[in-house]
Design a protein around this motif. Structure first.
Motif, PDB file in Angstrom:
ATOM      1  N   PHE A 128       0.803  -1.226   0.000  1.00  0.00           N
ATOM      2  CA  PHE A 128       0.000   0.000   0.000  1.00  0.00           C
ATOM      3  C   PHE A 128       0.837   1.278   0.000  1.00  0.00           C
ATOM      4  O   PHE A 128       0.292   2.366  -0.183  1.00  0.00           O
ATOM      5  CB  PHE A 128      -0.989   0.007   1.172  1.00  0.00           C
ATOM      6  N   THR A 129       2.140   1.169   0.256  1.00  0.00           N
ATOM      7  CA  THR A 129       2.950   2.383   0.160  1.00  0.00           C
ATOM      8  C   THR A 129       3.769   2.416  -1.120  1.00  0.00           C
ATOM      9  O   THR A 129       3.966   3.474  -1.711  1.00  0.00           O
ATOM     10  CB  THR A 129       3.913   2.547   1.361  1.00  0.00           C
ATOM     11  N   GLN A 168      -0.863  -0.097  -8.561  1.00  0.00           N
ATOM     12  CA  GLN A 168      -0.832   1.337  -8.247  1.00  0.00           C
ATOM     13  C   GLN A 168      -2.128   2.000  -8.709  1.00  0.00           C
ATOM     14  O   GLN A 168      -2.767   2.733  -7.958  1.00  0.00           O
ATOM     15  CB  GLN A 168       0.402   1.947  -8.927  1.00  0.00           C
ATOM     16  N   PRO A 228       3.617  -0.014  -4.219  1.00  0.00           N
ATOM     17  CA  PRO A 228       3.307  -1.160  -5.071  1.00  0.00           C
ATOM     18  C   PRO A 228       4.306  -1.236  -6.221  1.00  0.00           C
ATOM     19  O   PRO A 228       4.805  -0.207  -6.679  1.00  0.00           O
ATOM     20  CB  PRO A 228       1.896  -0.845  -5.576  1.00  0.00           C
ATOM     21  N   ILE A 269      -5.259   0.651  -6.478  1.00  0.00           N
ATOM     22  CA  ILE A 269      -5.364   1.062  -5.069  1.00  0.00           C
ATOM     23  C   ILE A 269      -5.441   2.577  -4.895  1.00  0.00           C
ATOM     24  O   ILE A 269      -5.956   3.066  -3.901  1.00  0.00           O
ATOM     25  CB  ILE A 269      -4.243   0.469  -4.165  1.00  0.00           C
ATOM     26  N   THR A 270      -4.948   3.338  -5.882  1.00  0.00           N
ATOM     27  CA  THR A 270      -5.054   4.790  -5.749  1.00  0.00           C
ATOM     28  C   THR A 270      -6.329   5.314  -6.411  1.00  0.00           C
ATOM     29  O   THR A 270      -6.590   6.511  -6.365  1.00  0.00           O
ATOM     30  CB  THR A 270      -3.841   5.517  -6.381  1.00  0.00           C
ATOM     31  N   GLY A 271      -7.099   4.430  -7.022  1.00  0.00           N
ATOM     32  CA  GLY A 271      -8.367   4.844  -7.620  1.00  0.00           C
ATOM     33  C   GLY A 271      -8.184   5.599  -8.929  1.00  0.00           C
ATOM     34  O   GLY A 271      -8.832   6.595  -9.169  1.00  0.00           O
ATOM     35  N   ARG A 272      -7.259   5.105  -9.758  1.00  0.00           N
ATOM     36  CA  ARG A 272      -7.043   5.730 -11.074  1.00  0.00           C
ATOM     37  C   ARG A 272      -7.560   4.836 -12.179  1.00  0.00           C
ATOM     38  O   ARG A 272      -7.696   3.628 -11.991  1.00  0.00           O
ATOM     39  CB  ARG A 272      -5.552   5.985 -11.288  1.00  0.00           C
ATOM     40  N   TYR A 273      -7.798   5.441 -13.312  1.00  0.00           N
ATOM     41  CA  TYR A 273      -8.182   4.656 -14.484  1.00  0.00           C
ATOM     42  C   TYR A 273      -7.062   3.716 -14.860  1.00  0.00           C
ATOM     43  O   TYR A 273      -5.897   4.087 -14.805  1.00  0.00           O
ATOM     44  CB  TYR A 273      -8.502   5.565 -15.658  1.00  0.00           C
TER      45      TYR A 273
END
Ligand SMILES: Nc1ncnc2c1ncn2[C@@H]1O[C@H](COP(=O)(O)OP(=O)(O)O)[C@@H](O)[C@H]1O
Ligand SMILES: [Mg+2]
Lengths: 223, 254
Positions: free
Chosen positions: B237-238, B246, B240, B249-253
């Protein structure tokens, strides 16, 4: 990097970058003005620098607030988390650098009582490297450029060398005549503040390194 | 890291008819830790979980290749008794599903059908210990014989965990166990998961990334049937390693 599905999240991270940039630009301006005031013996300019320090403190507060908001509301992870943590650290370091600029301006006010000297002018050469370090460290943050951050980190040794050379000169003239001791002490503090700009810039570079690499900066790991 | 693997999954492929759902998945599940499985819907998390206690055996057209070793023994070997396997590897589902019987009977059911006790007093003890381990005992000890369906959603889910624990399993599989619970009930189940780790090995599927980060020591990220990345949860989580992780977990497309 791809954009977040939630647009407001991207905007918040962009704002964070923009605020750091703004804080950096203002601080660079403060350093320049503080040095100009010192070399040009311009009390009005010095007062201006001291009075404008609050703007930078204010920007730091805004960055702190926004970072905490992002942490609470977005629960960032991975590169986003590392960016927010770096922004918090860097805002603090830039704020300290701005304090050094304001300290230098305070020395201007004391030095106008004394006759001008070449050593005063030498300070404007001394400040070049630390200023360049700060510019590059902030650019490294904006562009996630770890190599640039490492170059900044290496520059700090040159700053230390210049600073030590300058001190030797100051000591020489202090020894030569006790009358020189008071003004030289002010110059010495100003030089120390300049040297600290280099140190803090190198801390910014370390924060950028950690942000990009995801691990603490360790000198022993540099090749 | 010197850890014994409780389950060792090797080159697992899973097909539903012609459609392949899992592709060459290899993963080690460390004993007495919680492993979280994360990934977008339909990436194969539940399918993967079902391979670990042969729940896919009862799914029509499902076919598996590869190996699943529990304590180094192949659970798909012909000699394996599937009923016994499912007592060793228990499961808790997304929606709490207590039987329409009393709280007591819900927990006693497993021990009864597997004949895990001799005297009634032993059964009483199994029920009490299981409910205590599921952190439910204090709340319901005075109404053991009331219908389980009268419990709140969070209590029902802990009851299901007690029911899974009652047959003394080694591994507990949980498929989105908190998705129907409110934050307080969720926190109680998360706290429970953390305590259960002392005695059991846990594998949890969750859509809630913060939950994966909170409860697990190892996280595995699945995407389109592939296991993309596995790592120590804090590291994943810090920092990847994979772009897909990445992005997710960061909520990107993607
Ligand atoms: N019983 C089934 N029969 C056919 N296809 C299935 C079955 N269960 C799951 N699938 C398919 O397998 C893929 C993975 O599903 P699943 O394991 O439920 O994913 P997840 O739990 O990650 O949401 C999906 O494409 C799904 O449609
Ligand atoms: Mg599922």
């Amino acid at each position: 990097m791809n954009q977040h599905i939630v647009k407001a999240y991207d905007e918040e991270l962009e704002t964070l970058h923009r605020l750091i940039h703004q804080m950096g630009e203002l601080t660079l301006e403060q350093i320049q003005k503080a040095m100009d005031s010192l070399v040009g013996r311009d009390e009005k300019l010095a007062h201006g620098v001291i009075e404008h320090d609050y703007e930078i403190n204010h920007l730091e507060t805004r960055i702190d607030e926004l970072s905490i908001r992002i942490l609470a509301l977005r629960q960032p992870v991975a590169s986003d988390l590392r960016t927010v943590v770096a922004a918090l650290k860097i805002a603090n370091q830039v704020e300290r650098i701005a304090d050094y600029a304001s300290n230098i301006a305070k020395r201007t006010l004391m030095l106008t009582d004394y006759p001008p000297s070449l050593l005063m002018e030498d300070l404007s050469s001394l400040v070049k490297k630390p200023t360049e370090m700060l510019k590059k460290a902030l650019l490294a943050f904006a562009t996630y450029d770890v190599n640039l951050a490492l170059r900044v980190w290496h520059m700090d040794r040159e700053v230390d060398e210049q600073y030590n050379a300058y001190l030797l000169q100051l000591f020489d003239i202090m020894i030569a005549s006790p009358q020189n001791i008071s003004p030289s002490t002010h110059l010495l503090f100003a030089a120390k503040n300049i040297e600290r700009i280099g140190d803090q810039s190198s801390n910014i570079a370390e924060a950028v390194y950690t942000m990009v690499m995801g691990k603490p900066f360790k000198e022993s790991e540099l090749s | 890291m010197n850890m014994t693997s409780k389950i060792d999954i090797k080159h697992l492929n899973l097909f539903y008819g012609d459609k392949q759902a899992l592709f060459n998945v290899s993963l080690k599940i460390p004993a007495f830790q919680t492993t979280a499985l994360i990934g977008p819907s339909g990436c194969g998390k539940s399918s993967f979980l079902r391979c670990l206690n042969r729940m896919n055996d009862i799914v029509p057209h499902a076919r598996m290749e590869g190996k699943v070793l529990l304590d180094r023994e192949d659970i798909y070997a012909p000699s394996v008794d599937v009923v016994e396997l499912r007592t060793r590897v228990g499961m808790v589902f997304q929606k709490p599903n207590p039987f329409p019987r009393s709280i007591y009977e819900n927990v006693a059911y497993g021990p009864r059908i597997h004949a895990l006790f001799k005297r009634k007093s032993e059964l009483d003890e199994i029920v009490e210990v299981s409910l205590k381990r599921a952190a439910l005992w204090e709340e319901i000890k005075d109404r053991l014989h009331q219908p389980a369906t009268r419990l709140s959603g969070g209590q029902q889910q802990r009851l299901c965990i007690a029911r899974a624990i009652a047959v003394n399993p080694e591994v507990i599989l949980m498929d989105e166990p908190c998705s129907a619970l409110d934050p307080i009930a969720t926190a109680k189940v998360e706290e429970l998961i953390d305590e259960l780790r002392e005695k059991f090995t846990l594998i949890i599927v969750t859509h809630n990334l913060q939950q994966a980060a909170r409860v697990s020591q190892q996280t595995a990220f699945f995407h389109s049937g592939y296991l993309v990345e596995t790592g120590e949860t804090g590291a994943l989580f810090t920092m990847p390693q994979d772009e897909k992780t990445q992005g997710y977990i960061t909520g990107r497309y993607g």
